[in-house]
Enzyme design. Sequence first.
Site, PDB file in Angstrom:
ATOM      1  N   ARG A 105       0.825  -1.143   0.145  1.00 37.12           N
ATOM      2  CA  ARG A 105       0.234   0.072   0.077  1.00 37.12           C
ATOM      3  C   ARG A 105       0.789   1.278   0.152  1.00 37.12           C
ATOM      4  NH1 ARG A 105      -5.071   0.288   0.189  1.00 37.12           N
ATOM      5  NH2 ARG A 105      -5.073  -1.973   0.082  1.00 37.12           N
ATOM      6  N   THR A 109      -0.770   7.648  -1.250  1.00 33.56           N
ATOM      7  CA  THR A 109      -1.984   7.535  -2.040  1.00 33.56           C
ATOM      8  C   THR A 109      -2.895   6.378  -1.553  1.00 33.56           C
ATOM      9  OG1 THR A 109      -1.231   5.817  -3.547  1.00 33.56           O
ATOM     10  CG2 THR A 109      -0.882   8.233  -4.200  1.00 33.56           C
ATOM     11  N   ASP A 201       0.913  -9.938  13.809  1.00 33.60           N
ATOM     12  CA  ASP A 201       1.087  -9.940  12.543  1.00 33.60           C
ATOM     13  C   ASP A 201       1.445 -11.229  11.974  1.00 33.60           C
ATOM     14  OD1 ASP A 201       2.480  -7.560  10.333  1.00 33.60           O
ATOM     15  OD2 ASP A 201       3.138  -9.722  10.263  1.00 33.60           O
ATOM     16  N   ASP A 204       4.870 -11.765  10.213  1.00 32.31           N
ATOM     17  CA  ASP A 204       6.175 -11.883  11.521  1.00 32.31           C
ATOM     18  C   ASP A 204       6.299 -13.236  12.133  1.00 32.31           C
ATOM     19  OD1 ASP A 204       7.501  -9.534  10.920  1.00 32.31           O
ATOM     20  OD2 ASP A 204       6.071  -8.375  12.088  1.00 32.31           O
TER      21      ASP A 204
HETATM   22  N1  URA Z   1      -2.233  -8.461   8.927  1.00 37.31           N
HETATM   23  C1  URA Z   1      -1.701  -9.057   9.876  1.00 37.31           C
HETATM   24  O1  URA Z   1      -0.884 -10.043  10.170  1.00 37.31           O
HETATM   25  N2  URA Z   1      -2.490  -9.187  11.273  1.00 37.31           N
HETATM   26  C2  URA Z   1      -3.633  -8.431  11.579  1.00 37.31           C
HETATM   27  O2  URA Z   1      -4.219  -8.274  12.381  1.00 37.31           O
HETATM   28  C3  URA Z   1      -4.018  -7.755  10.420  1.00 37.31           C
HETATM   29  C4  URA Z   1      -3.334  -7.707   8.866  1.00 37.31           C
END
Ligand code: URA
Length: 210
Positions: A105, A109, A201, A204
């Site tokens: 993203r 923009t 995430d 991660d």
């Molecule tokens: N992407 C992720 O890895 N975790 C989230 O909670 C939202 C988007």
Amino acid sequence: MNPNVTVVSHPLVQDKLSRMRRKDTPTPEFRRLLREISLLLAYEVTRDLPLTTQRIETPLTAMDAPVLAGPKLCFVSILRAGNGILDGMLDLMPNVPVGHVGLYRDPKTLEAVEYYFKLPVDAAQRLVIVTDPMLATGHSAAAAVTRIKNAGVTRLLYVSLLSAPEGIKAFGEAHPDVPVFTAAIDSHLNDHGYIVPGLGDAGDRIYGTK
Ligand code: URA
């Protein structure tokens, strides 16, 4: 509930998902659980694939045995976390070819910018199963599916591990023709676009980058 959304509520899926959510679950276990859940999700996603019959010989007799009728499948992973779902799906269906979509993203923009796109040459003839563990805002999911449709694909399914109500709504508005399969729909997105309660995430946690 959106009729185009299937929540896979199987107890094994739910138990494994709860173990993934725990903040102290280490990366190798997180990855293994995602692989196991993905296999179970693949089982649900393919439940309605049509069958035909083929004449075969068992050691005892001939029979008309059920076999998959087609269309052939294709997996498309949204980079990078989508790859975490691929392994389990490929365990179950090792011959299915895999495409990849990379989008980021633009911070100014907020538009989705493509940095990688590769599909199998005959993807337009296949039923494409798009994978990404987190359906959060739904914007990158919708952009990826638009891009895949622009490449000629007409039959798609979308598989996420966890979804936010906001993502389900946005994706459903953009692509009402694409059924969504998910293991859970959580409460909401926080101000940073993370799913709550969520699991953090996904990229991660799959790859140990934090
Ligand atoms: N992407 C992720 O890895 N975790 C989230 O909670 C939202 C988007």
